[in-house]
Design an enzyme around this catalytic site. Sequence first.
Site, PDB file in Angstrom:
ATOM      1  N   TYR A 159     -16.884  65.109   3.494  1.00  0.00           N
ATOM      2  CA  TYR A 159     -15.470  65.074   4.494  1.00  0.00           C
ATOM      3  C   TYR A 159     -14.916  66.256   5.131  1.00  0.00           C
ATOM      4  O   TYR A 159     -15.418  67.171   3.913  1.00  0.00           O
ATOM      5  CB  TYR A 159     -14.147  63.640   4.208  1.00  0.00           C
ATOM      6  CG  TYR A 159     -13.617  64.029   2.234  1.00  0.00           C
ATOM      7  CD1 TYR A 159     -13.244  65.341   2.608  1.00  0.00           C
ATOM      8  CD2 TYR A 159     -13.797  63.207   1.242  1.00  0.00           C
ATOM      9  CE1 TYR A 159     -12.410  65.266   1.218  1.00  0.00           C
ATOM     10  CE2 TYR A 159     -13.644  63.580   0.392  1.00  0.00           C
ATOM     11  CZ  TYR A 159     -12.409  64.548   0.330  1.00  0.00           C
ATOM     12  OH  TYR A 159     -12.296  64.479  -1.341  1.00  0.00           O
TER      13      TYR A 159
ATOM     14  N   ASP B 145      -3.297  59.761 -14.531  1.00  0.00           N
ATOM     15  CA  ASP B 145      -4.642  59.377 -15.143  1.00  0.00           C
ATOM     16  C   ASP B 145      -3.885  59.857 -16.679  1.00  0.00           C
ATOM     17  O   ASP B 145      -5.060  59.237 -17.375  1.00  0.00           O
ATOM     18  CB  ASP B 145      -5.403  60.717 -14.912  1.00  0.00           C
ATOM     19  CG  ASP B 145      -6.098  60.376 -13.503  1.00  0.00           C
ATOM     20  OD1 ASP B 145      -6.122  59.736 -13.228  1.00  0.00           O
ATOM     21  OD2 ASP B 145      -6.901  62.071 -13.750  1.00  0.00           O
TER      22      ASP B 145
ATOM     23  N   ARG C  61      -7.225  70.369  -2.106  1.00  0.00           N
ATOM     24  CA  ARG C  61      -6.194  69.935  -3.151  1.00  0.00           C
ATOM     25  C   ARG C  61      -5.222  70.894  -2.991  1.00  0.00           C
ATOM     26  O   ARG C  61      -4.001  69.892  -3.336  1.00  0.00           O
ATOM     27  CB  ARG C  61      -7.102  69.942  -4.194  1.00  0.00           C
ATOM     28  CG  ARG C  61      -7.805  68.099  -4.621  1.00  0.00           C
ATOM     29  CD  ARG C  61      -8.747  68.487  -5.356  1.00  0.00           C
ATOM     30  NE  ARG C  61      -7.679  68.119  -6.660  1.00  0.00           N
ATOM     31  CZ  ARG C  61      -8.387  66.460  -7.185  1.00  0.00           C
ATOM     32  NH1 ARG C  61      -8.735  65.793  -6.554  1.00  0.00           N
ATOM     33  NH2 ARG C  61      -7.322  66.156  -7.990  1.00  0.00           N
TER      34      ARG C  61
ATOM     35  N   GLU D  97       4.174  73.204 -17.671  1.00  0.00           N
ATOM     36  CA  GLU D  97       2.975  72.826 -17.643  1.00  0.00           C
ATOM     37  C   GLU D  97       1.959  74.024 -17.907  1.00  0.00           C
ATOM     38  O   GLU D  97       2.802  75.295 -18.340  1.00  0.00           O
ATOM     39  CB  GLU D  97       3.194  73.287 -15.918  1.00  0.00           C
ATOM     40  CG  GLU D  97       0.906  74.347 -15.275  1.00  0.00           C
ATOM     41  CD  GLU D  97       0.070  72.822 -15.561  1.00  0.00           C
ATOM     42  OE1 GLU D  97       0.874  71.523 -15.442  1.00  0.00           O
ATOM     43  OE2 GLU D  97      -0.994  72.949 -15.941  1.00  0.00           O
ATOM     44  N   GLN D  98       1.262  72.947 -18.663  1.00  0.00           N
ATOM     45  CA  GLN D  98       0.375  74.895 -19.814  1.00  0.00           C
ATOM     46  C   GLN D  98      -0.484  75.941 -19.210  1.00  0.00           C
ATOM     47  O   GLN D  98      -0.853  76.975 -18.977  1.00  0.00           O
ATOM     48  CB  GLN D  98      -0.764  73.554 -20.403  1.00  0.00           C
ATOM     49  CG  GLN D  98      -2.147  72.814 -19.311  1.00  0.00           C
ATOM     50  CD  GLN D  98      -3.109  72.641 -20.021  1.00  0.00           C
ATOM     51  OE1 GLN D  98      -3.356  72.497 -21.583  1.00  0.00           O
ATOM     52  NE2 GLN D  98      -4.429  72.104 -19.454  1.00  0.00           N
TER      53      GLN D  98
HETATM   54  C1  LIG Z   1     -14.680  64.157  -7.831  1.00  0.00           C
HETATM   55  C2  LIG Z   1     -13.085  63.223  -8.207  1.00  0.00           C
HETATM   56  C3  LIG Z   1     -12.421  63.074  -6.629  1.00  0.00           C
HETATM   57  C4  LIG Z   1     -11.714  62.534  -6.648  1.00  0.00           C
HETATM   58  N1  LIG Z   1     -11.014  62.039  -5.315  1.00  0.00           N
HETATM   59  C5  LIG Z   1      -9.856  61.707  -4.915  1.00  0.00           C
HETATM   60  C6  LIG Z   1      -9.401  61.943  -3.699  1.00  0.00           C
HETATM   61  O1  LIG Z   1      -9.722  61.667  -2.596  1.00  0.00           O
HETATM   62  N2  LIG Z   1      -7.931  60.702  -3.557  1.00  0.00           N
HETATM   63  C7  LIG Z   1      -7.532  60.347  -5.439  1.00  0.00           C
HETATM   64  O2  LIG Z   1      -6.579  60.199  -4.767  1.00  0.00           O
HETATM   65  N3  LIG Z   1      -7.686  60.417  -6.056  1.00  0.00           N
HETATM   66  C8  LIG Z   1      -8.746  61.412  -5.912  1.00  0.00           C
HETATM   67  N4  LIG Z   1      -9.049  61.485  -7.397  1.00  0.00           N
HETATM   68  C9  LIG Z   1      -8.883  61.632  -8.665  1.00  0.00           C
HETATM   69  C10 LIG Z   1      -7.717  62.945  -8.156  1.00  0.00           C
HETATM   70  O3  LIG Z   1      -8.549  63.761  -9.107  1.00  0.00           O
HETATM   71  C11 LIG Z   1      -6.992  62.311  -9.789  1.00  0.00           C
HETATM   72  O4  LIG Z   1      -6.762  60.883 -10.371  1.00  0.00           O
HETATM   73  C12 LIG Z   1      -5.959  62.739  -9.676  1.00  0.00           C
HETATM   74  O5  LIG Z   1      -5.549  64.539 -10.165  1.00  0.00           O
HETATM   75  C13 LIG Z   1      -4.610  62.310 -11.298  1.00  0.00           C
HETATM   76  O6  LIG Z   1      -3.380  63.214 -11.475  1.00  0.00           O
HETATM   77  P1  LIG Z   1      -2.172  63.512 -12.336  1.00  0.00           P
HETATM   78  O7  LIG Z   1      -1.644  64.241 -11.907  1.00  0.00           O
HETATM   79  O8  LIG Z   1      -1.903  62.318 -13.517  1.00  0.00           O
HETATM   80  O9  LIG Z   1      -3.222  64.722 -13.370  1.00  0.00           O
HETATM   81  P2  LIG Z   1      -3.928  65.589 -13.205  1.00  0.00           P
HETATM   82  O10 LIG Z   1      -4.663  66.211 -11.873  1.00  0.00           O
HETATM   83  O11 LIG Z   1      -4.370  66.309 -14.181  1.00  0.00           O
HETATM   84  O12 LIG Z   1      -2.512  66.798 -13.582  1.00  0.00           O
HETATM   85  C14 LIG Z   1      -2.171  66.953 -14.689  1.00  0.00           C
HETATM   86  C15 LIG Z   1      -1.583  68.657 -15.081  1.00  0.00           C
HETATM   87  O13 LIG Z   1      -0.830  68.759 -16.227  1.00  0.00           O
HETATM   88  C16 LIG Z   1      -1.649  69.337 -17.026  1.00  0.00           C
HETATM   89  N5  LIG Z   1      -1.422  69.398 -18.316  1.00  0.00           N
HETATM   90  C17 LIG Z   1      -3.114  68.828 -18.976  1.00  0.00           C
HETATM   91  N6  LIG Z   1      -2.100  68.870 -20.079  1.00  0.00           N
HETATM   92  C18 LIG Z   1      -1.302  69.574 -20.999  1.00  0.00           C
HETATM   93  C19 LIG Z   1      -0.774  69.407 -21.692  1.00  0.00           C
HETATM   94  N7  LIG Z   1      -1.009  69.824 -22.998  1.00  0.00           N
HETATM   95  N8  LIG Z   1       0.469  70.781 -21.468  1.00  0.00           N
HETATM   96  C20 LIG Z   1       1.125  71.192 -20.131  1.00  0.00           C
HETATM   97  N9  LIG Z   1       0.143  70.337 -19.315  1.00  0.00           N
HETATM   98  C21 LIG Z   1      -0.551  70.365 -19.516  1.00  0.00           C
HETATM   99  C22 LIG Z   1      -2.357  69.698 -16.691  1.00  0.00           C
HETATM  100  O14 LIG Z   1      -2.808  71.766 -16.550  1.00  0.00           O
HETATM  101  C23 LIG Z   1      -2.494  68.941 -15.318  1.00  0.00           C
HETATM  102  O15 LIG Z   1      -1.872  70.444 -14.219  1.00  0.00           O
HETATM  103  C24 LIG Z   1     -11.001  62.084  -7.669  1.00  0.00           C
HETATM  104  C25 LIG Z   1     -11.521  62.665  -9.070  1.00  0.00           C
HETATM  105  C26 LIG Z   1     -12.702  63.466  -8.963  1.00  0.00           C
HETATM  106  C27 LIG Z   1     -13.098  63.277 -10.247  1.00  0.00           C
END
Ligand SMILES: Cc1cc2nc3c(=O)[nH]c(=O)nc-3n(C[C@H](O)[C@H](O)[C@H](O)COP(=O)(O)OP(=O)(O)OC[C@H]3O[C@@H](n4cnc5c(N)ncnc54)[C@H](O)[C@@H]3O)c2cc1C
Length: 433
Positions: free
Chosen positions: A261, A341, A152, A78-79
């Site tokens: 909410y 994502d 969150r 994790e960064q």
């Molecule tokens: C306004 C808003 C509301 C939302 N509401 C919802 C909701 O109600 N329900 C829902 O299901 N989704 C919701 N989402 C979407 C959700 O927040 C994301 O889709 C979700 O967090 C994606 O998870 P992830 O683990 O793929 O990525 P992230 O949560 O982005 O995690 C990525 C991780 O990787 C780390 N990282 C990044 N680059 C590097 C690197 N180079 N080296 C090492 N580590 C790195 C980051 O620090 C982070 O910890 C919402 C999004 C937005 C914008």
Amino acid sequence: MACCSCPAAWRSDAALANAADVFLSAGRTWRGCGKAAAGAAGMRGGMSGDIAIIGAGLGGLTCALALVRAGLRVAVYEQAPQLGEVGAGITLSPNASRIMIHLGLEQGMRRLGVVPPRQLTQNLQTGKVLVERERGDGVEAQYGAPYLHLHRADLHALLADALEAAQPGAVRLDHKLEAIASDAEGVTMTFAGGKRAAAALAVGADGVKSATRDALFKTAPPQFTGQVAWRGVLPRAALPPEVQDLPPGIWIGEKRLFMRYPMRGWDLVNYAAFVNLEGWSEEGWAIPSTIAELRSHYADAEPMLLAMIDATPPDQLFKWALHAREPLDSWTAGSVTLLGDAAHGMLPFMGQGAATAMEDGLVLARCLIEFPKAEALQRYESARRERTTMVQTQSRLLGLQFQGKDPESFGKGPILNEDTLGLFAYDAVTCPI
Ligand SMILES: Cc1cc2nc3c(=O)[nH]c(=O)nc-3n(C[C@H](O)[C@H](O)[C@H](O)COP(=O)(O)OP(=O)(O)OC[C@H]3O[C@@H](n4cnc5c(N)ncnc54)[C@H](O)[C@@H]3O)c2cc1C
């Protein structure tokens, strides 16, 4: 959403609308797991060797915990120098809460979450209720898992603490991936400051700006979607009594959507406000904004919405421009795959970004537990890509419907949303892999 400044790579709304028509006219409801690879699971040994997960977000932690619970060892890079999440809310629909239950986190999830009885869609100018959706006991009875709102940070801590208990030291902080090389044998990773590590397999769970994706896949950078978002958190007690009693919901109007909410036992109210706006496209979750700025985009809104903006503590209001990527043709490069994502960043209009990241995490873990590496990666992708591409596309289309010219027409025709698409029925615990 007219987004004339976006490059051609960001597919036109007309093309997307056409895709939705095809989906609707076929009368489909999404209940399956996508095109799963043939063959019975569970008869063969899983992969051997170290598994690296890049990114300790909700998707990466879900995958890591599922692997460790099955006896595999992981290293999560994790960064950030500290684990944590931004101070905003998140919705866990049954397809995601079912995963928390499977991972043994039901008690904590229920303790920290709020189950809303229903959710309203309202005209933002008049407050008129356009659609009302059941979100309480009826949803749980139908899907066997609850629909909840959480902070969150609470959700993230539940997963991170469980991982730490199951494999102490699994998360390596201060490891920002800068370079990654991969072949069929394994992966080498280089982190900021020159630290290096190797693994048999790496999972890029590093979010929409994924360094893993940029290094190994032919991909365009994230594109501005034409949506600017604001997020605010306020004590419920700071609101006038009539606003405190408002059920969770969304206000919609032309080019705008305002979602609200409760969190933490109804003590806090979380909101996210979206405006279809050109001319500003900064990324990041912590760019300060002001009440006056947000108010200027909602000047014609009903008094309850404005009361919510006005009651926001000034240091609790942030804005950012939403970016997304086009679906990839493949998520696998040698011994690396992607999830969440990083693989399929989407607009948040169906609240499914984290949910699909968690689904990816569990399905990938199941594949790695049961099958050798190359086969596991192929099965994972087969099981997941069709569904996530569909959710990505439909989230954007739903945003167009929410933000259409005439909010009064919303709900009068067919709507493709997380309910009607049957997204809550997806079971990452048991779906074929
Ligand atoms: C306004 C808003 C509301 C939302 N509401 C919802 C909701 O109600 N329900 C829902 O299901 N989704 C919701 N989402 C979407 C959700 O927040 C994301 O889709 C979700 O967090 C994606 O998870 P992830 O683990 O793929 O990525 P992230 O949560 O982005 O995690 C990525 C991780 O990787 C780390 N990282 C990044 N680059 C590097 C690197 N180079 N080296 C090492 N580590 C790195 C980051 O620090 C982070 O910890 C919402 C999004 C937005 C914008």
